[in-house]
Design an enzyme around this catalytic site. Structure first.
Site, PDB file in Angstrom:
ATOM      1  N   THR A 141       0.887  -1.196   0.168  1.00 45.50           N
ATOM      2  CA  THR A 141       0.154  -0.019   0.111  1.00 45.50           C
ATOM      3  C   THR A 141       0.833   1.203   0.044  1.00 45.50           C
ATOM      4  OG1 THR A 141      -1.231   1.463   1.366  1.00 45.50           O
ATOM      5  CG2 THR A 141      -0.077  -0.367   2.556  1.00 45.50           C
TER       6      THR A 141
ATOM      7  N   GLU B 121       0.147   3.684   1.806  1.00 45.86           N
ATOM      8  CA  GLU B 121       0.351   4.101   3.190  1.00 45.86           C
ATOM      9  C   GLU B 121       1.855   3.806   3.753  1.00 45.86           C
ATOM     10  OE1 GLU B 121      -1.339   5.201   6.481  1.00 45.86           O
ATOM     11  OE2 GLU B 121      -2.450   6.299   4.608  1.00 45.86           O
TER      12      GLU B 121
ATOM     13  N   TYR C 277      -1.256   0.563  10.837  1.00 42.24           N
ATOM     14  CA  TYR C 277      -1.610  -0.140   9.718  1.00 42.24           C
ATOM     15  C   TYR C 277      -0.244  -0.204   8.538  1.00 42.24           C
ATOM     16  CZ  TYR C 277      -3.663  -0.926   4.937  1.00 42.24           C
ATOM     17  OH  TYR C 277      -3.883  -1.412   3.705  1.00 42.24           O
TER      18      TYR C 277
HETATM   19  P1  NAP Z   1     -11.450  -4.673   2.290  1.00 36.23           P
HETATM   20  O1  NAP Z   1     -12.625  -4.369   1.489  1.00 36.23           O
HETATM   21  O2  NAP Z   1     -11.287  -4.125   3.835  1.00 36.23           O
HETATM   22  O3  NAP Z   1     -11.465  -6.146   2.317  1.00 36.23           O
HETATM   23  C1  NAP Z   1     -10.516  -6.972   3.460  1.00 36.23           C
HETATM   24  C2  NAP Z   1     -10.784  -8.480   3.381  1.00 36.23           C
HETATM   25  O4  NAP Z   1      -9.947  -9.053   4.124  1.00 36.23           O
HETATM   26  C3  NAP Z   1     -12.318  -8.921   3.521  1.00 36.23           C
HETATM   27  O5  NAP Z   1     -12.587  -9.858   2.748  1.00 36.23           O
HETATM   28  C4  NAP Z   1     -12.035  -9.261   5.154  1.00 36.23           C
HETATM   29  O6  NAP Z   1     -13.078 -10.398   5.462  1.00 36.23           O
HETATM   30  C5  NAP Z   1     -10.770  -9.998   5.100  1.00 36.23           C
HETATM   31  N1  NAP Z   1     -10.112 -10.210   6.199  1.00 36.23           N
HETATM   32  C6  NAP Z   1      -9.797  -9.210   7.344  1.00 36.23           C
HETATM   33  N2  NAP Z   1      -9.285  -9.772   8.427  1.00 36.23           N
HETATM   34  C7  NAP Z   1      -9.120 -11.252   7.943  1.00 36.23           C
HETATM   35  C8  NAP Z   1      -8.627 -11.982   8.710  1.00 36.23           C
HETATM   36  N3  NAP Z   1      -8.033 -12.132  10.146  1.00 36.23           N
HETATM   37  N4  NAP Z   1      -8.319 -13.574   8.004  1.00 36.23           N
HETATM   38  C9  NAP Z   1      -8.773 -13.468   6.913  1.00 36.23           C
HETATM   39  N5  NAP Z   1      -9.602 -12.617   6.040  1.00 36.23           N
HETATM   40  C10 NAP Z   1      -9.601 -11.505   6.774  1.00 36.23           C
HETATM   41  O7  NAP Z   1     -10.099  -4.095   1.712  1.00 36.23           O
HETATM   42  P2  NAP Z   1      -9.796  -3.752   0.126  1.00 36.23           P
HETATM   43  O8  NAP Z   1     -10.043  -2.407  -0.025  1.00 36.23           O
HETATM   44  O9  NAP Z   1     -10.479  -4.756  -0.773  1.00 36.23           O
HETATM   45  O10 NAP Z   1      -8.298  -4.046  -0.025  1.00 36.23           O
HETATM   46  C11 NAP Z   1      -7.637  -5.318  -0.412  1.00 36.23           C
HETATM   47  C12 NAP Z   1      -6.245  -5.164   0.346  1.00 36.23           C
HETATM   48  O11 NAP Z   1      -5.498  -4.231  -0.441  1.00 36.23           O
HETATM   49  C13 NAP Z   1      -6.005  -5.201   1.639  1.00 36.23           C
HETATM   50  O12 NAP Z   1      -5.098  -5.918   2.180  1.00 36.23           O
HETATM   51  C14 NAP Z   1      -5.743  -3.553   1.788  1.00 36.23           C
HETATM   52  O13 NAP Z   1      -5.078  -3.317   2.814  1.00 36.23           O
HETATM   53  C15 NAP Z   1      -4.985  -3.372   0.620  1.00 36.23           C
HETATM   54  N6  NAP Z   1      -5.026  -2.104  -0.073  1.00 36.23           N
HETATM   55  C16 NAP Z   1      -6.301  -1.592  -0.294  1.00 36.23           C
HETATM   56  C17 NAP Z   1      -6.051  -0.185  -1.029  1.00 36.23           C
HETATM   57  C18 NAP Z   1      -7.417   0.360  -1.346  1.00 36.23           C
HETATM   58  O14 NAP Z   1      -7.094   1.522  -1.754  1.00 36.23           O
HETATM   59  N7  NAP Z   1      -8.732  -0.168  -1.525  1.00 36.23           N
HETATM   60  C19 NAP Z   1      -4.950   0.140  -1.279  1.00 36.23           C
HETATM   61  C20 NAP Z   1      -3.570  -0.350  -1.023  1.00 36.23           C
HETATM   62  C21 NAP Z   1      -3.838  -1.665  -0.446  1.00 36.23           C
HETATM   63  P3  NAP Z   1     -14.584  -9.817   5.874  1.00 36.23           P
HETATM   64  O15 NAP Z   1     -15.261  -9.711   4.737  1.00 36.23           O
HETATM   65  O16 NAP Z   1     -14.706 -11.259   6.855  1.00 36.23           O
HETATM   66  O17 NAP Z   1     -14.235  -8.623   6.880  1.00 36.23           O
HETATM   67  N1  GDD Z   2     -12.357   7.341   6.736  1.00 33.37           N
HETATM   68  C1  GDD Z   2     -12.357   8.694   6.820  1.00 33.37           C
HETATM   69  N2  GDD Z   2     -13.491   9.158   7.306  1.00 33.37           N
HETATM   70  N3  GDD Z   2     -11.365   9.329   6.469  1.00 33.37           N
HETATM   71  C2  GDD Z   2     -11.319  10.716   6.590  1.00 33.37           C
HETATM   72  C3  GDD Z   2     -12.711  11.504   6.950  1.00 33.37           C
HETATM   73  C4  GDD Z   2     -13.715  10.590   7.602  1.00 33.37           C
HETATM   74  O1  GDD Z   2     -14.561  11.006   7.968  1.00 33.37           O
HETATM   75  N4  GDD Z   2     -12.435  12.812   6.963  1.00 33.37           N
HETATM   76  C5  GDD Z   2     -11.326  13.057   6.293  1.00 33.37           C
HETATM   77  N5  GDD Z   2     -10.647  11.794   6.195  1.00 33.37           N
HETATM   78  C6  GDD Z   2      -9.235  11.636   5.447  1.00 33.37           C
HETATM   79  C7  GDD Z   2      -8.339  10.532   6.349  1.00 33.37           C
HETATM   80  O2  GDD Z   2      -7.986  11.437   7.524  1.00 33.37           O
HETATM   81  C8  GDD Z   2      -7.472  10.337   5.367  1.00 33.37           C
HETATM   82  O3  GDD Z   2      -6.526  11.271   5.284  1.00 33.37           O
HETATM   83  C9  GDD Z   2      -8.318  10.212   4.061  1.00 33.37           C
HETATM   84  O4  GDD Z   2      -9.452  11.025   4.282  1.00 33.37           O
HETATM   85  C10 GDD Z   2      -8.499   9.004   3.539  1.00 33.37           C
HETATM   86  O5  GDD Z   2      -9.245   8.238   4.383  1.00 33.37           O
HETATM   87  P1  GDD Z   2      -9.431   6.765   3.836  1.00 33.37           P
HETATM   88  O6  GDD Z   2     -10.535   6.706   3.142  1.00 33.37           O
HETATM   89  O7  GDD Z   2     -10.057   6.313   5.178  1.00 33.37           O
HETATM   90  O8  GDD Z   2      -8.374   5.912   3.371  1.00 33.37           O
HETATM   91  P2  GDD Z   2      -6.844   6.018   3.587  1.00 33.37           P
HETATM   92  O9  GDD Z   2      -6.100   6.644   2.684  1.00 33.37           O
HETATM   93  O10 GDD Z   2      -6.578   6.082   5.092  1.00 33.37           O
HETATM   94  O11 GDD Z   2      -6.389   4.368   3.533  1.00 33.37           O
HETATM   95  C11 GDD Z   2      -7.077   3.516   2.356  1.00 33.37           C
HETATM   96  O12 GDD Z   2      -6.080   3.433   1.329  1.00 33.37           O
HETATM   97  C12 GDD Z   2      -4.814   3.044   1.485  1.00 33.37           C
HETATM   98  C13 GDD Z   2      -3.691   3.307   0.450  1.00 33.37           C
HETATM   99  O13 GDD Z   2      -3.204   4.325   0.523  1.00 33.37           O
HETATM  100  C14 GDD Z   2      -7.439   2.339   2.720  1.00 33.37           C
HETATM  101  O14 GDD Z   2      -7.761   1.472   1.554  1.00 33.37           O
HETATM  102  C15 GDD Z   2      -6.103   1.502   2.861  1.00 33.37           C
HETATM  103  O15 GDD Z   2      -6.482   0.015   3.311  1.00 33.37           O
HETATM  104  C16 GDD Z   2      -5.077   1.659   1.829  1.00 33.37           C
HETATM  105  O16 GDD Z   2      -3.872   0.768   2.021  1.00 33.37           O
END
Ligand code: NAP
Ligand code: GDD
Length: 344
Positions: A126, A128, A150
């Protein structure tokens, strides 16, 4: 016969979209299902693919379970997408997050290593990990500086992936993905929180939306484009690490404004700090308020990725840009609020 893939986190946003993509490619798709109170297959249902996938009880905290599942499936490709993925929650659940997101990935790598199979492995890393970004835009060579439990846990998993590749020759790749969103995004993430709340407000079911830091900036792409990139990484002759991003960054304010425009509102900001409000210029209605409860102990202020290596070496392209992304999320939430059916 098609290849066999195992997707951990298949019930999540990326897992569901990746499963759909792999089915279209003719894969035999297996997924890990976590045993929690409510079985969360809503996304797979919504995509109409639940009955085409073989689900296995799967828990990243339990080594013996991981071993049994991998021994049973013997996949050609593993996509490790499972994680406690909400940054905000990781400050309250640091040890759990480290165990699932960090050690969990290593448990899986250990099982792949001991199986001595030729299986290809994808780790969901990620942006992050860049945290307090040391250079802009961020590429595969930019130093990491995580700002949350995280980010720290994911950095452990990232380096474990690199280390197992270099130490044992595992065909393990790490995708460093910047934020990607879709109609299947979890409600706790800021984009979906905004599009869902605006749909509710427009339907007269919510007064206003409370947010935290409006000035944070993210490089937001469309999740459908990113799952294609995950698959492309595993088709390469050599395992490697790749950034997937758009190279364009927007603030939370920008996202709010674009989503408001979809509903015919014209946001004007007034006041400062926790007193700031967002008002619709035409009706004087307050649509946004600040709730400091959504601030984080340490913030990632700006992320902007450089996807040129993935574009060059994988041929990775994107179909949906920022404006299209906001619109598709707004449209989907308006439909859901009308139907009152969504479970996620
Ligand atoms: P998500 O919607 O939160 O999905 C997370 C998945 O992980 C869900 O299926 C959840 O199951 C499963 N899970 C959580 N804890 C677990 C455990 N202990 N054992 C087995 N399964 C578990 O996340 P996403 O947005 O699809 O992201 C997919 C992956 O990419 C994550 O690893 C995230 O950190 C990474 N990532 C995401 C982004 C983004 O912007 N979306 C960016 C960079 C990296 P349940 O349905 O049961 O909760
Ligand atoms: N969630 C949330 N809720 N975020 C808020 C809010 C609120 O009410 N108000 C402001 N934010 C700001 C957060 O402080 C952060 O700076 C930004 O919005 C994005 O927050 P999220 O949408 O929660 O995403 P993230 O960037 O922290 O994390 C997501 O992206 C990562 C990749 O850069 C997640 O999908 C992570 O799993 C992923 O790795």
């Amino acid at each position: 016969m098609g290849k066999c893939a195992f997707v951990t986190g298949i019930t999540g946003q990326d897992g569901a979209l990746l499963a759909q993509f792999l089915l279209e490619k003719g894969y035999d798709v297996h997924g890990g299902l976590r045993r929690i109170g409510v079985i969360g297959t809503g996304r797979l249902d919504e995509l109409g693919i639940l009955d085409q996938i073989t689900l296995h009880d799967f828990e990243l905290l339990e080594m013996t379970n991981i071993q049994r599942v991998i021994d049973t499936i013997k996949p050609d490709e593993i996509y490790n997408l499972a994680a406690q993925s909400f940054v905000g929650a990781s400050f309250e659940l640091p040890i759990y997050t480290a165990d699932v997101d960090g050690i969990g990935a290593m448990r899986l790598l250990e099982v792949v290593r001991s199986s001595a199979s030729d299986c290809r492995f994808y780790q969901a890393s990620t942006s992050e990990m860049y945290g307090k970004a040391q250079a802009t835009p961020q590429s595969e060579t930019t130093p990491f500086y995580p700002r949350s439990p995280y980010g720290v846990a994911k950095l452990f998993a990232h380096w474990s992936t690199v280390n197992y590749r270099e130490s044992y020759g595992l065909r393990a790749s790490s995708g460093i993905l910047f934020n990607h969103e879709s109609h299947l995004r979890g409600r706790e993430f800021v984009t979906r929180k905004i599009t869902l709340a605006f749909a509710q407000i427009a339907a007269g079911k919510q007064e206003c939306l409370e947010l935290g830091n409006l000035d944070a900036q993210r490089d937001w792409g469309y999740a459908g484009d990113y799952v294609k990139g995950m698959w492309q990484m595993l088709q390469q002759p050599q395992a490697d690490d790749f950034v997937l991003a758009t190279g364009i960054t927007h603030s939370i304010r920008d996202f709010v404004k674009a989503a408001a425009t979809f509903h015919g509102w014209d946001i004007q900001w007034s006041g400062e700090g926790i007193e700031e409000i967002g008002i619709d210029r035409k009706t004087d209605r307050v649509l946004i308020r600040i709730n400091p409860g959504f601030y984080r102990p340490a913030e990632v202020d700006i992320l902007c990725g450089d996807p040129s290596k993935a574009e060059r070496e994988l041929g990775w392209t994107r179909d949906v840009e920022f404006q299209g992304l906001v619109e598709l999320m707004c449209e989907s939430d308006c439909r859901r609020v009308g139907r009152k059916t969504s479970s996620f």
